[in-house]
Every structure is written in C-alpha cells, then in structure tokens.
Design a protein around this motif. Structure first.
Motif, PDB file in Angstrom:
ATOM      1  N   SER A  31       0.872  -1.170   0.000  1.00 16.47           N
ATOM      2  CA  SER A  31       0.000   0.000   0.000  1.00 16.47           C
ATOM      3  C   SER A  31       0.904   1.214   0.000  1.00 16.47           C
ATOM      4  O   SER A  31       1.828   1.299   0.810  1.00 16.47           O
ATOM      5  CB  SER A  31      -0.908   0.005   1.234  1.00 16.47           C
ATOM      6  OG  SER A  31      -1.704   1.173   1.269  1.00 16.47           O
ATOM      7  N   ALA A  87      -3.342  -1.005   4.716  1.00 13.25           N
ATOM      8  CA  ALA A  87      -3.868   0.126   3.939  1.00 13.25           C
ATOM      9  C   ALA A  87      -3.348   1.406   4.570  1.00 13.25           C
ATOM     10  O   ALA A  87      -3.571   1.661   5.756  1.00 13.25           O
ATOM     11  CB  ALA A  87      -5.394   0.119   3.918  1.00 13.25           C
ATOM     12  N   PHE A 148      -8.288  -2.062   1.032  1.00 16.68           N
ATOM     13  CA  PHE A 148      -7.864  -0.907   0.227  1.00 16.68           C
ATOM     14  C   PHE A 148      -8.768   0.240   0.639  1.00 16.68           C
ATOM     15  O   PHE A 148      -9.998   0.135   0.536  1.00 16.68           O
ATOM     16  CB  PHE A 148      -7.998  -1.179  -1.276  1.00 16.68           C
ATOM     17  CG  PHE A 148      -7.639   0.030  -2.101  1.00 16.68           C
ATOM     18  CD1 PHE A 148      -6.314   0.370  -2.316  1.00 16.68           C
ATOM     19  CD2 PHE A 148      -8.624   0.860  -2.619  1.00 16.68           C
ATOM     20  CE1 PHE A 148      -5.980   1.512  -3.051  1.00 16.68           C
ATOM     21  CE2 PHE A 148      -8.299   1.997  -3.355  1.00 16.68           C
ATOM     22  CZ  PHE A 148      -6.971   2.314  -3.570  1.00 16.68           C
ATOM     23  N   THR A 210      -6.660  -2.191  -5.905  1.00 14.27           N
ATOM     24  CA  THR A 210      -6.510  -0.746  -6.070  1.00 14.27           C
ATOM     25  C   THR A 210      -7.715  -0.224  -6.831  1.00 14.27           C
ATOM     26  O   THR A 210      -8.318  -0.953  -7.627  1.00 14.27           O
ATOM     27  CB  THR A 210      -5.199  -0.377  -6.801  1.00 14.27           C
ATOM     28  OG1 THR A 210      -4.872   0.990  -6.555  1.00 14.27           O
ATOM     29  CG2 THR A 210      -5.294  -0.611  -8.298  1.00 14.27           C
ATOM     30  N   GLU A 258      -0.991  -2.234  -6.732  1.00 10.80           N
ATOM     31  CA  GLU A 258      -1.315  -0.920  -6.175  1.00 10.80           C
ATOM     32  C   GLU A 258      -0.891   0.139  -7.175  1.00 10.80           C
ATOM     33  O   GLU A 258       0.186   0.035  -7.792  1.00 10.80           O
ATOM     34  CB  GLU A 258      -0.579  -0.725  -4.842  1.00 10.80           C
ATOM     35  CG  GLU A 258      -0.467   0.701  -4.328  1.00 10.80           C
ATOM     36  CD  GLU A 258      -1.753   1.249  -3.743  1.00 10.80           C
ATOM     37  OE1 GLU A 258      -2.747   1.290  -4.493  1.00 10.80           O
ATOM     38  OE2 GLU A 258      -1.752   1.664  -2.567  1.00 10.80           O
TER      39      GLU A 258
END
Length: 289
Positions: A31, A87, A148, A210, A258
């Motif tokens: 992340s 996250a 996420f 993502t 990501e």
C-alpha cells in the motif's frame, strides 16, 4: 482500458527482495501514498515462510524505488501469527492512518479468522508504537483482510476482501465488500461489490487491490483452491452499485497491484511478483502518461 497501469507497462525495479528462497517467503502486498513533500510512503507485508512470523514494514523513499525502513510491526504485537496487506492513508497534513491486517490468532493457531485494526500517527515512523484501535473485526462467517482504503472529500471508502468461513476446508473462497465512514472508525457496510465468475480464471474469488480515481479497479483472482497463493491480477469497472470484470483486458501474473496517481499524470505501481522458487518479491514500475 488500454490506459490502465498494468505491470509490464514500465521497467520493473525490485523494491524489496524475498526474505529467503522457497515457498512462503514473500515480500509484497503493498500500500503506497505520496506525502506532501513528494516523497513516497510504502507499507508492505513480509512473510518469513508459511510456518514463520509475519511483519508489516513501513518505509519512505524520495523516488519511489529506493526505500528506507522507518517502522517494522510484528504480528505478535497484535496477537497474530500472520499479517497481510495493510492500507496506508494520509488523512491530514500532520496525520497518517494505517489499517493492519492479521490472521491466525496466537492463542488459536488453527483458526481461519482474519481481522483488521487501525493505527494513527503524526508521521509513518510513529506506527512502530502507535496504539491499535478496532477496525474491521470480522465474524464467524467472514474473515476480513487485505483492505484498500481511500479518503475522498472527507469520506472514507473501503474495499475489504472477505473469505467465506461457512464450509470447512473451503475457506480460500473470497469476494470484495464495500464500506464507507465519516471518521474512519465507524463503518457502514454496503454489501458485496465484486465476486468470482463461474468457469473463468477468477471463479474462486475476487479481491480488489486498487481503485483508480475514475472508479476502475485492479483485482486478484484464482480459478481453484489449488491456485491459492498463485492469484493473477485483472481489471474491473463500475457496473451499477458494484464492479464487474472487463472482458478482453489483460490478466497479469502478479498479486496485490497498487497504483499511485502522480501529480503530473501517469502512475507509479507496486505489486508482488512470484519467482521460480515460489518466493515473492516486491516490485515497482513508473507508468508514464
């Protein structure tokens, strides 16, 4: 969909090597976020073998490629043997939040339970000793993991991977649920927004990794239980109140993609790549506009 920032668009650079050779030695599940000064902050999971203890690493970089570790969180701190994707969100000029993902309670290692807690700090280095707050606890039917989370116009949006626990031995099945919050602490669930498709490469489940500003998403999927830990990444787009896989778009042999939008256009992407010995390394690519 040709403008989606998929792996292979840029030149791969290894950000974090696998911690050792062989199955279960993984660096990945990233992340990432940009700080106000233009530096990159990255949080990722390190698995030290399937029988080892997991860690969440937080690091900072001036260029998005060469990182300096600023905090390491051990799963035992949260009463867990395993950790997965965190996250990371900058929520104010001097405030960061990170949701950490844990599984296999130390006092019940046979449990399939996964849960998520949140940390808050003025700087990412402060996550090293920040107190944990409740996040997404999960329940007897759903293990929750791999969040996420985005903060848009003062409202938090979360896509949470849910593993279904109703059938013993079938707990690898997964889908993605969506939740929102005004404060990042109390959440309202809005149900499942993406799941696997019968007979397709993602039949066993779908995990959003993502979401771009235009609502398109990358997600991990697998066709069978045997492909657990061998997921691939595909593309989904908004479809009514949820997301739907986009036919004909690339399916890439990576996990946990990501994508960080860049101020001048384009993206910097991060992802977990499997090596021939089944260890995994964390890579990045710069995807130009």
């Amino acid at each position: 969909m040709t403008d989606f920032p998929v792996p292979g668009t840029g030149t791969p650079v290894v950000v974090a090597a696998a911690p050792a050779a062989g199955p279960g030695f993984w660096a990945g599940a990233p992340s990432a976020a940009l700080d106000d000064d233009g530096t990159y902050v990255l949080a990722y999971r390190v698995r030290n073998g399937h029988d080892g203890l997991d860690q969440t690493v937080v690091a900072r970089s001036p260029d998005g490629e060469t990182f300096t570790t600023v905090a390491v969180l051990d799963g035992r701190r949260f009463g867990a043997n395993w950790m997965e994707r965190p996250a990371l969100v900058k929520v104010a000029p001097d405030r960061w939040r990170m949701w950490v993902c844990m599984g296999s309670p130390v006092d019940d290692p046979a449990s399939k339970r996964w849960w998520i807690e949140s940390l808050e700090a003025a700087d990412p280095a402060g996550f090293a000793d920040a107190p944990a707050q409740p996040g997404f606890p999960g329940d007897d039917l759903n293990a929750v993991k791999d969040p996420f989370i985005r903060l848009v116009d003062g409202r938090y949006h979360a896509w949470i991977c849910c593993h279904l626990l109703d059938l013993p031995g079938e707990e690898d099945r997964m889908n993605t649920a969506y939740a929102t919050s005004d404060d990042g602490l109390a959440w309202q669930w809005h149900g499942t927004v993406l799941e696997g498709r019968t007979g397709e490469w993602d039949a066993r489940g779908a995990r959003v990794t993502t979401v771009l500003p235009d609502g398109r998403a990358a997600y991990d999927g697998r066709a069978s239980a045997a492909e657990n830990w061998f997921e691939r990444s595909g593309i989904a787009a908004p479809d009514g109140s949820g997301l739907a896989a986009v036919p004909g778009t690339p399916v890439t042999d990576v996990r946990y993609l990501e994508a960080v939008p860049l101020p001048g256009g384009g993206y910097r992407i991060y992802y977990e790549a499997r090596l021939p010995d089944e260890s995994h390394e964390l890579r990045t690519e710069l995807v130009r506009p």
